[in-house]
Write an enzyme that holds these catalytic residues in place. Structure first.
Site, PDB file in Angstrom:
ATOM      1  N   THR A   1      -8.096 -35.462 -28.529  1.00 11.80           N
ATOM      2  CA  THR A   1      -9.141 -35.149 -27.557  1.00 11.80           C
ATOM      3  C   THR A   1     -10.037 -34.051 -28.113  1.00 11.80           C
ATOM      4  OG1 THR A   1      -7.687 -35.783 -25.762  1.00 11.80           O
ATOM      5  CG2 THR A   1      -9.564 -34.393 -25.168  1.00 11.80           C
TER       6      THR A   1
ATOM      7  N   CYS B   1      -7.843 -14.656 -48.085  1.00 12.28           N
ATOM      8  CA  CYS B   1      -6.475 -15.061 -48.452  1.00 12.28           C
ATOM      9  C   CYS B   1      -5.942 -14.203 -49.585  1.00 12.28           C
ATOM     10  CB  CYS B   1      -6.439 -16.510 -48.898  1.00 12.28           C
ATOM     11  SG  CYS B   1      -7.487 -17.574 -47.941  1.00 12.28           S
TER      12      CYS B   1
ATOM     13  N   SER C   1     -18.631 -25.493 -41.434  1.00 15.96           N
ATOM     14  CA  SER C   1     -17.868 -24.808 -40.395  1.00 15.96           C
ATOM     15  C   SER C   1     -18.818 -24.074 -39.466  1.00 15.96           C
ATOM     16  CB  SER C   1     -16.913 -23.823 -41.070  1.00 15.96           C
ATOM     17  OG  SER C   1     -16.309 -23.019 -40.098  1.00 15.96           O
TER      18      SER C   1
ATOM     19  N   GLY D   1     -13.630 -25.979 -41.256  1.00 13.90           N
ATOM     20  CA  GLY D   1     -14.099 -26.383 -42.578  1.00 13.90           C
ATOM     21  C   GLY D   1     -12.927 -26.804 -43.443  1.00 13.90           C
TER      22      GLY D   1
ATOM     23  N   HIS E   1     -18.485 -21.486 -37.364  1.00 13.99           N
ATOM     24  CA  HIS E   1     -18.528 -20.023 -37.222  1.00 13.99           C
ATOM     25  C   HIS E   1     -19.194 -19.347 -38.420  1.00 13.99           C
ATOM     26  CE1 HIS E   1     -15.028 -18.552 -39.745  1.00 13.99           C
ATOM     27  NE2 HIS E   1     -14.817 -19.844 -39.752  1.00 13.99           N
TER      28      HIS E   1
END
Lengths: 396, 86
Positions: free
Chosen positions: A237, A324, A199, A71, A201
């Site tokens: 890739t 964070c 995102s 994300g 997850h």
């Protein structure tokens, strides 16, 4: 000891169906999607199937989905990509004061590169000040990036209203929907945004997979140059297994969204209703206009870290502020923006729920947590100030 | 090879690949030309300088007609007409 996981905004366990879908691409189906032989073609087809599923989750066209590694990368791509593309038209960007660091720090980096950034204020619930948005727009404004829902305080923002303001003035608008995509219904055509980040997850897909919705016709300078992957917009890739897992997780999220929301919403309300009666514990974010799997509080006179460690000792995992800020021991910009005092912000705690949580988990939490608060307060040096209000506002 | 400039060409389909690098101009060209009907005109918007050389050469090789280039403010509009017979 049995563990209870209440940190679903940090990450989620991988859905077994997503793992099953990924396994062949971690083993025998290892082809490079650009290779012309069948092994490569099968990998290419798997990515395109995943793209269809992710597009369907947010009502986008498949060609409007660009896969990324996270994300955060999608947020960087959107903001830097459009700022660079449109810098000839102006050099002013608007974000809010409650953005994730991947938006906030990207805007700061552009500030260093000569762009002007307005940081939009929010009210006590975290809602954007839409009047301030209107007033901050100038002829130089080229991009607005606003969060869809905060992972720290749960509030779901009035993005449609912000889009209406942006579109009146022909300004590109991006939304960071990492916390909300796959957790609440999202329709990009209805929202009207030009770009949206997500995102995998966050909705039980694997880590290492994210996506940017880029409305057809919206130009963007790529962040990563190289080959022709992702239609020339994101070289490298592809992480085929992760993308396949993201697609499967998106498909299941779409099918089960209502059922998941009913479950987590009920558990969330049990937590909010019980903790609102605990003295000097305040709900952060809006009481109802919030993510259904999200209950966040500030607890006066104690620190988040202490609560987390004592909860962990009981097998309960939760979070204090954003991942964070809790590591950096710094008051979160989001809590500061909603006018929580720096002292109180250290007592922040977030319980985010998931499909793996049961009623008995909530019962254990509601039994243990008030006792932990009491024990920590008994030894807290901040307790001295009890009764002298510190400027934090009670929302519930 | 000398560049051929044109103005006010009417295109049937536009492919906007501004900010995309080599070889996206050739891939999109190939993909879009395949989808057009014979003698229809494709407009490619690109800021990739290499396209000025590559696209006329591609037309020579494939037998499609390179109509010319129109310069916009910060990108090129390149026109290609699909060949009449295969």
């Amino acid at each position: 000891m049995k563990t209870r996981y209440f940190d679903h905004v940090a990450t989620n366990p991988l859905l077994p169906a997503a793992l099953d879908a990924m396994m062949p691409y971690l083993k025998e189906e290892f082809g490079n999607p650009l290779s012309v032989y069948d092994l490569g073609l099968r990998a290419k087809n798997a990515i395109e199937d995943a793209r269809d599923m992710v597009a369907s989750l947010i009502n986008a066209k498949s060609a409007e989905i660009i896969f990324t590694a996270s994300g955060a990368e999608a947020n960087n791509m959107a903001i830097k990509g459009v700022a660079t593309a449109k810098q000839g038209e102006g050099k002013h960007i608007i974000i809010s004061k409650v953005e994730h660091h991947s938006v906030l720090n990207t805007a700061r980096s552009l500030e260093k590169a000569g762009f002007a950034v307005t940081y939009l204020p929010v009210d006590k619930y975290g809602f954007f000040d839409l009047d301030a948005l209107k007033k901050s727009i100038s002829k130089e404004t080229i991009l607005i990036s606003l969060i869809h829902a905060s992972s720290e305080i749960g509030t779901i923002e009035p993005i449609k209203e912000a889009v209406a303001i942006a579109k009146e003035r022909n300004i590109t608008i991006h939304t960071d929907a990492v916390a909300s995509t796959g957790n609440i219904p999202i329709d990009v055509k209805d929202l009207g945004v030009d770009m949206l980040s997500m995102s995998a997850h966050q909705f039980y897909g694997p880590k290492g997979a994210g996506a940017l919705y880029l409305r057809q016709g919206q130009r963007l300078v790529p962040l990563i140059y190289g080959g022709i992957q992702e239609n020339g917009r994101r070289a490298g890739t592809e992480n085929v297994p992760a993308i396949v897992g993201m697609g499967k997780a998106a498909e299941v999220a779409k099918a089960e969204l209502q059922q998941r929301n009913a479950h987590t919403g009920r558990l969330r309300d049990r937590i909010i209703n019980a903790l609102k009666d605990v003295e000097k514990v305040h709900l952060t974010g809006h009481p109802t206009q919030r993510l259904l799997h999200h209950a966040s509080f500030v607890v006066e006179y104690i620190e988040g870290e202490g609560m987390l460690l004592m909860l962990q000792a009981k097998g309960i995992y939760a979070a204090s502020g954003s991942a964070c800020t809790s590591k950096a021991l710094k008051a979160s910009p989001t809590l500061t923006a909603i006018n929580v005092s720096p002292t109180m912000a250290h007592g922040s705690i977030v319980f985010s729920l998931g499909i793996d949580n049961a009623d008995e988990d909530i019962e254990l939490l509601l039994e243990e947590f008030p006792q932990i608060i009491k024990r920590l307060r008994d030894i807290s040096p901040f307790r001295k100030g009890w009764g002298e209000e510190e400027g934090g506002s009670k929302h519930v | 090879m000398s560049l051929k400039f044109v103005e006010n060409v009417k295109a049937d389909v536009t492919s906007d690949i501004v900010y995309m690098m080599c070889p996206m101009h050739l891939l999109k060209l190939d993909e879009q030309i395949r989808e057009l009907d014979r003698e229809q005109v494709l407009e490619i918007l690109t800021d990739y300088d290499g396209a000025l050389e590559d696209i006329p050469q591609w037309c020579d090789k494939t037998g499609n007609e390179f109509l010319g280039i129109d310069e916009a403010e910060d990108f090129y509009k390149i026109y290609v007409k699909k060949k009449a017979s295969l």
